[in-house]
Design an enzyme around this catalytic site. Structure first.
Site, PDB file in Angstrom:
ATOM      1  N   CYS A  89       1.091  -1.122  -0.050  1.00 23.89           N
ATOM      2  CA  CYS A  89       0.174   0.142   0.028  1.00 23.89           C
ATOM      3  C   CYS A  89       0.844   1.152   0.092  1.00 23.89           C
ATOM      4  O   CYS A  89       1.908   1.191   0.619  1.00 23.89           O
ATOM      5  CB  CYS A  89      -0.872  -0.068   1.208  1.00 23.89           C
ATOM      6  SG  CYS A  89      -2.082   1.416   1.518  1.00 23.89           S
ATOM      7  N   HIS A 131      -9.065  -3.648  -2.649  1.00 25.23           N
ATOM      8  CA  HIS A 131      -8.089  -2.971  -1.515  1.00 25.23           C
ATOM      9  C   HIS A 131      -8.433  -1.380  -1.442  1.00 25.23           C
ATOM     10  O   HIS A 131      -8.481  -0.966  -0.360  1.00 25.23           O
ATOM     11  CB  HIS A 131      -6.504  -2.976  -2.050  1.00 25.23           C
ATOM     12  CG  HIS A 131      -5.486  -2.318  -1.344  1.00 25.23           C
ATOM     13  ND1 HIS A 131      -4.752  -2.768  -0.571  1.00 25.23           N
ATOM     14  CD2 HIS A 131      -5.180  -0.932  -1.253  1.00 25.23           C
ATOM     15  CE1 HIS A 131      -3.874  -1.760   0.073  1.00 25.23           C
ATOM     16  NE2 HIS A 131      -4.173  -0.683  -0.368  1.00 25.23           N
ATOM     17  N   GLU A 132      -8.626  -0.791  -2.577  1.00 25.33           N
ATOM     18  CA  GLU A 132      -9.078   0.326  -2.690  1.00 25.33           C
ATOM     19  C   GLU A 132     -10.570   0.713  -1.880  1.00 25.33           C
ATOM     20  O   GLU A 132     -10.709   1.881  -1.222  1.00 25.33           O
ATOM     21  CB  GLU A 132      -8.839   1.167  -3.972  1.00 25.33           C
ATOM     22  CG  GLU A 132      -7.613   1.289  -4.630  1.00 25.33           C
ATOM     23  CD  GLU A 132      -6.573   1.739  -3.627  1.00 25.33           C
ATOM     24  OE1 GLU A 132      -6.786   2.735  -3.033  1.00 25.33           O
ATOM     25  OE2 GLU A 132      -5.469   1.247  -3.703  1.00 25.33           O
ATOM     26  N   HIS A 135     -10.254   1.084   1.676  1.00 27.78           N
ATOM     27  CA  HIS A 135      -9.970   2.315   2.180  1.00 27.78           C
ATOM     28  C   HIS A 135     -11.052   3.264   2.507  1.00 27.78           C
ATOM     29  O   HIS A 135     -10.963   3.928   3.636  1.00 27.78           O
ATOM     30  CB  HIS A 135      -8.847   3.008   1.071  1.00 27.78           C
ATOM     31  CG  HIS A 135      -7.517   2.760   1.341  1.00 27.78           C
ATOM     32  ND1 HIS A 135      -6.898   2.995   2.379  1.00 27.78           N
ATOM     33  CD2 HIS A 135      -6.517   2.016   0.600  1.00 27.78           C
ATOM     34  CE1 HIS A 135      -5.367   2.412   2.279  1.00 27.78           C
ATOM     35  NE2 HIS A 135      -5.262   2.006   0.920  1.00 27.78           N
TER      36      HIS A 135
END
Length: 147
Positions: A89, A131-132, A135
Site C-alpha cells: 500500500c 484494497h481501494e 480504504h
C-alpha cells in the site's frame, strides 16, 4: 493538477469512513485529477483512495495494467473465487503481507462524467478493487493479513 501529500500508517484519516459524493462537479474533477497526478508521481503505485490524501470522499483512482479509472462512489456488486495475494500500500511503504481476496470482482461506480459504469476485474485487478474500496470504509490491507 497537483501532487497531494500522502497520509501514512499513523494518520487517523486512514481509519475513517469516507462520505458519499453528492455531485460530480468541478471540485470532484480537481480532486480526481490531483489523485491521478499524485499516484503517477509516487513509486510503485497502482491505485489511490481519497482518504490517502486526507480527503474523506468516496473517490478512487486506478492506473494499472494499461487501465485508468476515476471512480466516484464505487461499491462491490459481485465477487467469486478465491486467490492468495501479496499486497502492499502507498500509505505503508515497504510493507507487504499475504491476503486472501476474491479471484473476480465486479464493481459499480460513477465515472468522472457522473455516468454509471460497471467494471469487472480478475486476479490483480480484483485485488486492487478490494484494497481501494476497503480504504473508503476506513479499513486497511493489514486487517486482511493472513500470516
Amino acid at each position: 493538477m497537483a501532487i497531494r501529500n500522502l497520509r501514512y500508517h499513523d494518520s487517523a484519516v486512514l481509519r475513517k469512513k469516507c462520505r458519499e459524493v453528492k455531485a460530480v462537479d468541478d471540485r470532484i474533477h480537481t480532486i480526481l485529477d490531483d489523485m491521478l497526478d499524485t499516484l503517477r508521481n509516487t513509486e510503485n503505485g497502482a491505485a489511490i483512495a481519497a482518504n490517502q490524501i486526507g480527503i474523506l470522499k468516496r473517490l478512487v483512482v486506478i492506473d494499472y495494467c494499461g487501465c485508468c479509472y476515476k471512480l466516484v462512489n464505487p461499491r462491490i456488486i459481485g465477487y467469486s473465487g478465491v486467490q492468495e495475494c501479496m499486497e502492499g500500500c502507498l500509505s505503508f511503504p515497504g510493507c507487504l503481507v499475504k491476503t486472501i481476496r476474491p479471484q473476480k470482482v465486479t464493481i459499480q461506480a460513477l465515472d468522472e462524467k457522473g455516468e454509471i459504469v460497471i467494471l469487472t476485474g480478475e486476479g490483480e485487478m480484483a485485488k486492487c478493487f478490494c484494497h481501494e474500496l476497503e480504504h473508503l470504509d476506513g479499513e486497511i490491507f493489514l486487517d486482511k493479513a493472513i500470516e
